[in-house]
Motif scaffolding. Sequence first.
Motif, PDB file in Angstrom:
ATOM      1  N   ASP A  66       0.849  -0.880   0.321  1.00 16.50           N
ATOM      2  CA  ASP A  66      -0.613   0.210  -0.970  1.00 16.50           C
ATOM      3  C   ASP A  66       1.110   1.528  -0.057  1.00 16.50           C
ATOM      4  N   SER A  67       1.309   1.644  -0.622  1.00 15.48           N
ATOM      5  CA  SER A  67       0.954   1.597  -2.030  1.00 15.48           C
ATOM      6  C   SER A  67       2.154   1.124  -3.574  1.00 15.48           C
ATOM      7  N   ILE A  68       0.687   0.840  -5.094  1.00 13.75           N
ATOM      8  CA  ILE A  68       2.665   0.790  -5.686  1.00 13.75           C
ATOM      9  C   ILE A  68       3.073   2.112  -5.819  1.00 13.75           C
ATOM     10  N   GLN A  69       2.101   2.777  -6.063  1.00  9.24           N
ATOM     11  CA  GLN A  69       3.318   4.059  -6.108  1.00  9.24           C
ATOM     12  C   GLN A  69       4.075   5.194  -4.981  1.00  9.24           C
ATOM     13  N   THR A  70       4.112   4.211  -3.757  1.00  8.15           N
ATOM     14  CA  THR A  70       4.943   4.678  -2.670  1.00  8.15           C
ATOM     15  C   THR A  70       6.448   4.152  -2.941  1.00  8.15           C
ATOM     16  N   LEU A  71       6.202   3.033  -3.685  1.00  2.17           N
ATOM     17  CA  LEU A  71       7.328   1.907  -3.776  1.00  2.17           C
ATOM     18  C   LEU A  71       8.417   2.444  -4.715  1.00  2.17           C
ATOM     19  N   TYR A  72       9.443   2.693  -4.469  1.00  2.00           N
ATOM     20  CA  TYR A  72      10.436   2.572  -5.780  1.00  2.00           C
ATOM     21  C   TYR A  72      12.294   1.844  -5.488  1.00  2.00           C
ATOM     22  N   ASN A  73      12.674   1.415  -5.988  1.00  2.00           N
ATOM     23  CA  ASN A  73      13.686   0.582  -6.822  1.00  2.00           C
ATOM     24  C   ASN A  73      14.946   1.676  -6.850  1.00  2.00           C
ATOM     25  N   GLU A  74      16.248   1.016  -5.899  1.00  2.00           N
ATOM     26  CA  GLU A  74      17.198   2.290  -5.293  1.00  2.00           C
ATOM     27  C   GLU A  74      18.129   1.829  -6.828  1.00  2.00           C
ATOM     28  N   THR A  75      18.095   1.236  -8.205  1.00  2.00           N
ATOM     29  CA  THR A  75      18.574   1.154  -9.058  1.00  2.00           C
ATOM     30  C   THR A  75      17.938   1.638 -10.203  1.00  2.00           C
ATOM     31  N   ASN A  76      16.713   1.960  -9.996  1.00  4.15           N
ATOM     32  CA  ASN A  76      16.198   3.299 -10.959  1.00  4.15           C
ATOM     33  C   ASN A  76      16.206   4.772 -10.513  1.00  4.15           C
ATOM     34  N   GLU A  77      16.576   5.237 -11.191  1.00  2.00           N
ATOM     35  CA  GLU A  77      17.166   6.908 -10.105  1.00  2.00           C
ATOM     36  C   GLU A  77      15.829   7.489 -10.598  1.00  2.00           C
ATOM     37  N   SER A  78      14.782   7.097 -11.537  1.00  2.00           N
ATOM     38  CA  SER A  78      13.392   7.482 -11.617  1.00  2.00           C
ATOM     39  C   SER A  78      12.767   8.079  -9.692  1.00  2.00           C
ATOM     40  N   SER A  79      11.969   8.906  -9.858  1.00  2.00           N
ATOM     41  CA  SER A  79      11.150   9.191  -8.634  1.00  2.00           C
ATOM     42  C   SER A  79      10.725   8.229  -8.767  1.00  2.00           C
ATOM     43  N   PRO A  80       9.824   8.147  -6.892  1.00  2.00           N
ATOM     44  CA  PRO A  80       8.551   7.321  -6.979  1.00  2.00           C
ATOM     45  C   PRO A  80       7.379   8.226  -7.950  1.00  2.00           C
ATOM     46  N   GLY A  81       6.892   6.981  -8.167  1.00  2.00           N
ATOM     47  CA  GLY A  81       5.212   6.910  -9.003  1.00  2.00           C
ATOM     48  C   GLY A  81       5.585   7.274 -10.026  1.00  2.00           C
ATOM     49  N   SER A  82       6.603   7.478 -10.478  1.00  2.00           N
ATOM     50  CA  SER A  82       6.882   7.449 -12.013  1.00  2.00           C
ATOM     51  C   SER A  82       6.585   6.192 -13.351  1.00  2.00           C
ATOM     52  N   VAL A  83       6.516   6.052 -14.269  1.00  2.00           N
ATOM     53  CA  VAL A  83       6.246   5.187 -15.026  1.00  2.00           C
ATOM     54  C   VAL A  83       7.796   3.916 -14.971  1.00  2.00           C
ATOM     55  N   SER A  84       8.657   4.477 -14.586  1.00  2.00           N
ATOM     56  CA  SER A  84       9.424   3.256 -14.838  1.00  2.00           C
ATOM     57  C   SER A  84       9.390   2.427 -13.461  1.00  2.00           C
ATOM     58  N   GLN A  85       9.155   3.692 -12.643  1.00  2.00           N
ATOM     59  CA  GLN A  85       9.291   2.688 -11.090  1.00  2.00           C
ATOM     60  C   GLN A  85       8.371   1.980 -10.532  1.00  2.00           C
ATOM     61  N   VAL A  86       6.798   2.129 -11.538  1.00  2.00           N
ATOM     62  CA  VAL A  86       5.578   1.783 -10.610  1.00  2.00           C
ATOM     63  C   VAL A  86       6.288  -0.653 -11.938  1.00  2.00           C
ATOM     64  N   LYS A  87       6.877   0.176 -13.443  1.00  3.38           N
ATOM     65  CA  LYS A  87       6.713  -0.845 -13.749  1.00  3.38           C
ATOM     66  C   LYS A  87       7.852  -1.615 -12.939  1.00  3.38           C
ATOM     67  N   ASP A  88       8.502  -1.521 -12.429  1.00  5.15           N
ATOM     68  CA  ASP A  88       9.930  -2.073 -12.348  1.00  5.15           C
ATOM     69  C   ASP A  88       8.888  -2.601 -10.979  1.00  5.15           C
ATOM     70  N   CYS A  89       8.700  -2.175 -10.134  1.00  9.85           N
ATOM     71  CA  CYS A  89       8.205  -2.649  -8.255  1.00  9.85           C
ATOM     72  C   CYS A  89       7.221  -3.854  -9.086  1.00  9.85           C
ATOM     73  N   THR A  90       6.722  -3.191  -9.898  1.00  6.97           N
ATOM     74  CA  THR A  90       4.960  -4.250 -10.347  1.00  6.97           C
ATOM     75  C   THR A  90       5.462  -5.706 -11.053  1.00  6.97           C
ATOM     76  N   MET A  91       7.334  -5.925 -11.508  1.00 11.56           N
ATOM     77  CA  MET A  91       7.517  -6.359 -11.528  1.00 11.56           C
ATOM     78  C   MET A  91       8.076  -7.204 -10.749  1.00 11.56           C
ATOM     79  N   SER A  92       9.032  -7.404  -9.964  1.00 11.84           N
ATOM     80  CA  SER A  92       9.495  -7.386  -8.913  1.00 11.84           C
ATOM     81  C   SER A  92       8.421  -8.635  -7.822  1.00 11.84           C
ATOM     82  N   LEU A  93       7.587  -7.351  -7.780  1.00  8.49           N
ATOM     83  CA  LEU A  93       6.541  -8.391  -6.774  1.00  8.49           C
ATOM     84  C   LEU A  93       5.610  -8.850  -7.922  1.00  8.49           C
ATOM     85  N   MET A  94       5.654  -9.586  -8.883  1.00  5.34           N
ATOM     86  CA  MET A  94       5.092 -10.538  -9.981  1.00  5.34           C
ATOM     87  C   MET A  94       5.942 -12.041  -9.897  1.00  5.34           C
TER      88      MET A  94
END
Length: 453
Positions: free
Chosen positions: A171-199
């Motif tokens: 709770d929620s996917i928009q607040t999670l972030y991957n440290e290896t990704n330089e984008s800010s939390p909630g960005s498109v790339s962060q949401v894709k990376d975190c969702t892939m990890s959860l999957m």
Amino acid sequence: MAKQKTVFYCSSCGNETPQWQGRCPACGMWNTLVEHIEKPVAPGRAKSAPVGMSRTPKKLHQVDTGDEIRFDTGMGELDRVLGGGAVEGSLVLVGGAPGIGKSTLLLQICANICKERDVLYVSGEESERQLKLRAERLKVNSENLYVLSETRMSELVEAVETIKPDILIADSIQTLYNETNESSPGSVSQVKDCTMSLMQLSKQEGITVFVVGHINKDGAIAGPKVLEHMVDCVLLFEGDNHSSYRLLRAGKNRFGSTNEIGVFEMGESGLIEVPNPSKMLLQGRPDNAPGSCVACVMEGTRPVLAEIQALVTKTSFNVPRRAADGFDYNRAVLMLAVAEKRGGLNLGSYDAYINVVGGLRLDEPAADLPLILAVASVYREKVIPTTLAAIGEVGLTGEVRAVNHLAQRLQEVSRIGFKQCIIPKMGSDSVEIPQNLEIFRVRNIREAIEFAL
């Protein structure tokens, strides 16, 4: 060495374009394109498969399917929308407006799930103390419930490996972030990376994962569209800020139907299930008021009664106005034209307004006949009896056509207490009629109007 690729993502809909534009070509929003630099994947990583995933193809008949393992969440309305309960190893996305009850729903189901399974609740929006206070208000207290306030994806994965829960709530996917990704939390790339990890966690470890997703101002889930493609189930929480009732729909479900709905009421101690939505939707129905008719629609396998209201007033403009709330606008305009041409109602000089009470949206043809009867009632200033309901699809020639699941609809109409019902003559001869329910079989809308008024 591979070159870095610069793309632009729309922060509203997630559409990708190779160059910046002032307006998103997909959703039409202005100034929503954000620059993102995609780093090339290392050659070694590109050849390696994810841990725990087999790279050897199998023949289809060699794949062991087995029976999908479901478990009850403790809330029958949620189990209905999920298709009979949550599936082990599935990834479920729950979206809705702020304050609609997403976090409340997921925390409430922990009270029942924790009796037999371990649950890890990870929140990036609340502290652990805030989660404790909310759990006490919802009367959720279990030794098998673990809470963690964290936004880093690596810490979440480490906590899962340590606790090894059966259910994970993020709770929620928009607040999670991957440290290896330089984008800010909630960005498109962060949401894709975190969702892939959860999957990957869900599929490899067999963990059932519930993910909360925010929505944008258009009502769609914020982030890239690939987010909805990656998950197994998309649940949408709907409701009016001025009403205590909430509707839960399945926008996508790989393990069940997407036609079911769940109805809840927001109370002081959390969400309360509404097992009888028909009674809820008909509360406060006025007596002896023209322009109201009850329809019976199917929401999945559940028949639901809803009140359709209509209002026609003399217009002061050359072109009369049409408005519909809870009913498809184009379908409503079509039915008004049929009522004028085939039903003898002179609506060309009248404004017409259609409303479905209770926030329910009717999108099946069985609501056509009740809509026309409501319009005829207010046009002629005659009251439709409060004990009368109507079911039927209307064609362009004014004929009333058969609908599916007519027997189930009539059972629901009789159970709620209605004494009369107008149904299509076509295809209703072999339908079993409930006791104490008088049936009027009609062939066209003129006969239906004469019976009702």
